[in-house]
Design a protein around this motif. Structure first.
Motif, PDB file in Angstrom:
ATOM      1  N   GLN A  27      -8.814 -12.477  -9.162  1.00  0.00           N
ATOM      2  CA  GLN A  27      -8.029 -11.436  -9.816  1.00  0.00           C
ATOM      3  C   GLN A  27      -7.747 -10.335  -8.803  1.00  0.00           C
ATOM      4  OE1 GLN A  27      -9.913  -9.650 -13.206  1.00  0.00           O
ATOM      5  NE2 GLN A  27      -8.076  -8.526 -13.792  1.00  0.00           N
ATOM      6  N   TYR A  28      -6.506  -9.847  -8.791  1.00  0.00           N
ATOM      7  CA  TYR A  28      -6.081  -8.828  -7.837  1.00  0.00           C
ATOM      8  C   TYR A  28      -5.578  -7.598  -8.570  1.00  0.00           C
ATOM      9  CZ  TYR A  28      -6.210 -12.837  -4.726  1.00  0.00           C
ATOM     10  OH  TYR A  28      -6.626 -13.932  -4.024  1.00  0.00           O
ATOM     11  N   GLY A  29      -5.740  -6.446  -7.927  1.00  0.00           N
ATOM     12  CA  GLY A  29      -5.240  -5.197  -8.478  1.00  0.00           C
ATOM     13  C   GLY A  29      -3.754  -5.052  -8.217  1.00  0.00           C
ATOM     14  N   PRO A  30      -3.181  -3.932  -8.654  1.00  0.00           N
ATOM     15  CA  PRO A  30      -1.758  -3.697  -8.427  1.00  0.00           C
ATOM     16  C   PRO A  30      -1.429  -3.690  -6.934  1.00  0.00           C
ATOM     17  CG  PRO A  30      -2.705  -1.994  -9.843  1.00  0.00           C
ATOM     18  CD  PRO A  30      -3.828  -2.848  -9.353  1.00  0.00           C
ATOM     19  N   ALA A  31      -0.271  -4.227  -6.604  1.00  0.00           N
ATOM     20  CA  ALA A  31       0.148  -4.315  -5.205  1.00  0.00           C
ATOM     21  C   ALA A  31       0.426  -2.931  -4.628  1.00  0.00           C
ATOM     22  CB  ALA A  31       1.405  -5.177  -5.096  1.00  0.00           C
ATOM     23  N   LEU A  32      -0.090  -2.700  -3.423  1.00  0.00           N
ATOM     24  CA  LEU A  32       0.194  -1.477  -2.664  1.00  0.00           C
ATOM     25  C   LEU A  32       1.271  -1.858  -1.654  1.00  0.00           C
ATOM     26  CD1 LEU A  32      -3.539  -0.586  -1.937  1.00  0.00           C
ATOM     27  CD2 LEU A  32      -2.114   0.311  -3.782  1.00  0.00           C
ATOM     28  N   GLU A  33       2.509  -1.470  -1.921  1.00  0.00           N
ATOM     29  CA  GLU A  33       3.621  -1.881  -1.077  1.00  0.00           C
ATOM     30  C   GLU A  33       3.925  -0.841  -0.010  1.00  0.00           C
ATOM     31  OE1 GLU A  33       6.957  -2.979  -3.450  1.00  0.00           O
ATOM     32  OE2 GLU A  33       5.792  -4.402  -4.631  1.00  0.00           O
ATOM     33  N   GLY A  34       4.453  -1.292   1.109  1.00  0.00           N
ATOM     34  CA  GLY A  34       4.874  -0.383   2.171  1.00  0.00           C
ATOM     35  C   GLY A  34       3.728   0.320   2.880  1.00  0.00           C
ATOM     36  N   VAL A  35       2.568  -0.333   2.963  1.00  0.00           N
ATOM     37  CA  VAL A  35       1.406   0.265   3.626  1.00  0.00           C
ATOM     38  C   VAL A  35       1.640   0.272   5.140  1.00  0.00           C
ATOM     39  CG1 VAL A  35      -1.070   0.018   4.066  1.00  0.00           C
ATOM     40  CG2 VAL A  35      -0.148  -0.530   1.805  1.00  0.00           C
TER      41      VAL A  35
END
Length: 106
Positions: A27-35
């Motif tokens: 299970q994964y958390g919300p995507a952190l985009e543009g890091v």
């Protein structure tokens, strides 16, 4: 603590933090985009969290506050999706060197 200068972090990645295993798989958390990150596509041998030697094909350097536990899913700038094998936080309190997070990817 001095943070890594932003001008060094030339790439952008997406991180989906690993939350744990469920009956249906990881299970994964919300995507952190543009890091912001610096990505090196280099093959090297690292040890995973269980101590086994595994091959890492990419290394990511990011700011020290990156939320990326081992097993997190990472999308690299070229669109490749990979998994975090190990995560190392580099700090040197009191010294004039930048702090960072280094992630070795599968």
């Amino acid at each position: 603590m001095t943070a890594l200068p932003g001008w060094l972090l030339r790439h952008r990645i997406t991180v989906e933090p690993y939350l744990g295993d469920t009956a249906y798989g990881p299970q994964y958390g919300p995507a952190l985009e543009g890091v912001p990150a610096l990505v090196a596509m280099k093959v090297r041998t690292v040890r995973d969290r269980e101590g086994r030697e595994v091959t890492s094909t990419a290394q990511v350097i990011a700011r020290p506050d990156l939320d990326c536990p081992a097993e997190s899913r990472i999308t690299l700038p070229d669109g490749t999706t990979t998994r975090a094998i190990t995560v190392a936080r580099h700090t040197a309190p009191g010294l004039p060197v930048p702090a960072s997070t280094e992630v070795s990817c599968e």
